[in-house]
Design a protein around this motif. Structure first.
Motif, PDB file in Angstrom:
ATOM      1  N   THR A 202       0.853  -1.182   0.000  1.00 51.90           N
ATOM      2  CA  THR A 202       0.000   0.000   0.000  1.00 51.90           C
ATOM      3  C   THR A 202       0.896   1.241   0.000  1.00 51.90           C
ATOM      4  OG1 THR A 202      -1.791  -1.145   1.149  1.00 51.90           O
ATOM      5  CG2 THR A 202      -1.793   1.253   1.291  1.00 51.90           C
ATOM      6  N   PHE A 222       2.725   2.102  12.362  1.00 54.31           N
ATOM      7  CA  PHE A 222       3.110   0.919  11.578  1.00 54.31           C
ATOM      8  C   PHE A 222       3.872  -0.076  12.461  1.00 54.31           C
ATOM      9  CE2 PHE A 222       3.041   4.223   8.125  1.00 54.31           C
ATOM     10  CZ  PHE A 222       2.080   3.642   7.309  1.00 54.31           C
ATOM     11  N   ILE A 227       3.818  -3.807  10.972  1.00 55.47           N
ATOM     12  CA  ILE A 227       3.719  -3.597   9.515  1.00 55.47           C
ATOM     13  C   ILE A 227       5.064  -3.098   9.003  1.00 55.47           C
ATOM     14  CG2 ILE A 227       2.570  -2.287   7.680  1.00 55.47           C
ATOM     15  CD1 ILE A 227       0.152  -2.035   9.613  1.00 55.47           C
ATOM     16  N   CYS A 250       4.030   0.517   2.482  1.00 56.61           N
ATOM     17  CA  CYS A 250       4.075  -0.515   3.514  1.00 56.61           C
ATOM     18  C   CYS A 250       3.595  -1.835   2.939  1.00 56.61           C
ATOM     19  CB  CYS A 250       3.240  -0.114   4.730  1.00 56.61           C
ATOM     20  SG  CYS A 250       1.464  -0.156   4.451  1.00 56.61           S
ATOM     21  N   GLY A 252       1.265  -5.100   2.815  1.00 52.51           N
ATOM     22  CA  GLY A 252      -0.130  -5.357   3.153  1.00 52.51           C
ATOM     23  C   GLY A 252      -1.076  -4.531   2.301  1.00 52.51           C
ATOM     24  N   ILE A 254      -4.725  -2.378   1.898  1.00 47.32           N
ATOM     25  CA  ILE A 254      -5.550  -1.494   2.722  1.00 47.32           C
ATOM     26  C   ILE A 254      -6.843  -2.169   3.185  1.00 47.32           C
ATOM     27  CG2 ILE A 254      -6.647  -0.396   0.709  1.00 47.32           C
ATOM     28  CD1 ILE A 254      -6.487   2.203   2.529  1.00 47.32           C
ATOM     29  N   VAL A 259      -3.666  -2.983   8.434  1.00 50.87           N
ATOM     30  CA  VAL A 259      -3.237  -1.852   7.598  1.00 50.87           C
ATOM     31  C   VAL A 259      -4.283  -0.742   7.681  1.00 50.87           C
ATOM     32  CG1 VAL A 259      -2.697  -1.101   5.245  1.00 50.87           C
ATOM     33  CG2 VAL A 259      -1.929  -3.354   6.046  1.00 50.87           C
ATOM     34  N   LYS A 260      -5.544  -1.165   7.595  1.00 50.73           N
ATOM     35  CA  LYS A 260      -6.650  -0.208   7.659  1.00 50.73           C
ATOM     36  C   LYS A 260      -6.611   0.577   8.975  1.00 50.73           C
ATOM     37  CE  LYS A 260     -11.642  -0.264   7.234  1.00 50.73           C
ATOM     38  NZ  LYS A 260     -12.800  -1.140   7.456  1.00 50.73           N
ATOM     39  N   ALA A 278      -3.299   0.404  -3.504  1.00 49.75           N
ATOM     40  CA  ALA A 278      -2.924  -0.877  -2.902  1.00 49.75           C
ATOM     41  C   ALA A 278      -2.903  -1.867  -4.051  1.00 49.75           C
ATOM     42  CB  ALA A 278      -3.926  -1.290  -1.839  1.00 49.75           C
TER      43      ALA A 278
END
Lengths: 283, 283
Positions: A202, A222, A227, A250, A252, A254, A259-260, A278
């Motif tokens: 993402t 993070f 993450i 990052c 992962g 979203i 991550v979200k 993403a």
């Protein structure tokens, strides 16, 4: 399907488009060539193309500022990153002649010249060095005079009927990362936002509030969730010296919970957060 | 005293040297001109000059990669940053003619061309654009043909006998930060490491260990001690894509207790820490 890339034909952007299409088994494709990265982004907004493929960083030279500026630019909200491609760079010395002693000038894109500095210094001693706007233009120029050599791709040698005098003349082996851009509603109406594959990345753009430790606080969101960041790059905000935006990639997708949540927490701490996209990580 | 800068005479580097000398009341100075930033650093190591003054970042264009690479380069341990200078950039359109309609080509350094993109697009429509290695070379080229204009400094207009058709043609006002370099033992034997003034900056280069949150941990050592960062910039390590070094500038002098302790703590956490210098902040 239409793809916009940096022209002319025969640049490393063409290799990137080829690699990306190979991974998708796409065949019916029309390539459209543009002069600048900015023009590629304009073509997306005008819906002339479905995708734009542009270089964003090289493992030696660092980031491509023009691409970062397009991602953070005004009226670019519609543009999203939907993929990435890694292209190993093989820079060749191309010329009409096979005799290096005949060469009086070497031309190439400034990034390619920078990557071949020791080669130029040691093996093309006394030869004039000149920047042009792409490696493909360099090859075209070399095809017009016996005394001019180009530093360009193998594909360009074929395209402009030049000899390959030497291969892999760059100082270190390098890889250029290209990103695939699309606009929210693409030319053909294809839905383009990629769904999670389990191995995604993402990309976000952040403008910090002005207090000591602001970046530390953001990175904490993070780090505390485990993450991994694959990239962090500061870029002038264009307001004042020392005033930066940050481009962060990052691991992962979203749509993944952690991550979200990290991005939700960050959004509350910063002056501006923009999700750039993403997408599946390149192999 | 001898100072090495990017040549030829009439570039913004010359303005930077002038500003720095003004602040020090130095008069007996010999300027030596070099073709590249790398060559300036070599001249320091060969003790041809006492100081080298090179651009490190512009408020629009971001960092100058070649300068960051010189600071992190092998065999550059002796080189330290001993000062900084901020130069406001005023880019002018220079030509032999006063008639814009006669101009068929505009030449400049790639950074100046990038900063003047909207001006070129709107006010020099259809004119060919060409990169050369400095704004001063551009002015020299413009002095050789009526049909060529240069984007360069006011000083260059004077030096090459050109007319100033327009001033401040850059997209946004910008400032370039130059750093003043010296080697541990300068040409003349002058001791150059600056002592604390109460308003200083310390520059370091860090190579992180490879674990998630490594950068977060390093920034914590600054944040927990209330030390403000003025810059953080990632730069490819040249080993692999996604493998970066970090250039960090913080407020304070390395001889101040809290800065010293922060750097000691960081040294224990990273793969490599290099102190690039501690020096008075530019006003």
């Amino acid at each position: 399907m239409k793809i916009g890339i940096l022209g002319p034909a025969g640049t490393f952007s063409e290799d990137a488009a080829g690699l990306w299409l190979k991974g998708r088994n796409e065949n019916l494709v029309e390539m459209k060539y543009y002069e600048t990265i900015f023009d590629v982004s304009e073509s997306l907004l005008r819906k002339e193309v479905d995708y734009g493929i542009v270089p964003i960083e090289n493992s030696l030279e660092g980031s491509v500022g023009e691409t970062l500026d397009v991602l953070s630019g005004e009226n670019r909200e519609e543009i999203q990153i939907v993929g990435e491609v890694l292209v190993p760079i093989n820079i060749c010395l191309l010329a009409q002649t096979f005799k290096k002693s005949l060469i009086k000038m070497v031309v190439s894109h400034p990034h390619a010249l920078a990557q071949c500095k020791p080669f130029i210094r040691e093996r093309l001693r006394g030869v004039e060095v000149k920047s042009v706007d792409s490696t493909a233009s360099a090859a075209k120029i070399a095809s017009q005079s016996e005394e001019i050599a180009a530093l360009a791709s193998k594909a360009a040698a074929q395209k402009y009927g030049l000899n390959i005098l030497e291969e892999n003349v760059q100082d270190y082996d390098s890889v250029t990362r290209f990103i695939v851009l699309s606009s929210a509603a693409a030319a053909s109406g294809i839905k383009t936002a990629p769904t999670p594959t389990g191995r995604d990345k993402t990309s976000v753009l952040i403008y910090l509030k002005d207090y000591p430790g602001a970046l530390y606080d953001v990175l904490g969101e993070f780090a505390h969730r485990g993450i991994n960041l694959t990239k962090i790059e500061s870029r002038p905000s264009k307001r004042a010296l020392g005033d930066y935006m940050f481009h962060i990639d990052c691991e992962g997708h979203i749509e993944e919970e952690k991550v979200k949540r990290a991005l939700e927490a960050i959004a509350r701490k910063v002056a501006m957060l923009k999700i750039l996209g993403a997408y599946p990580m390149a192999k």
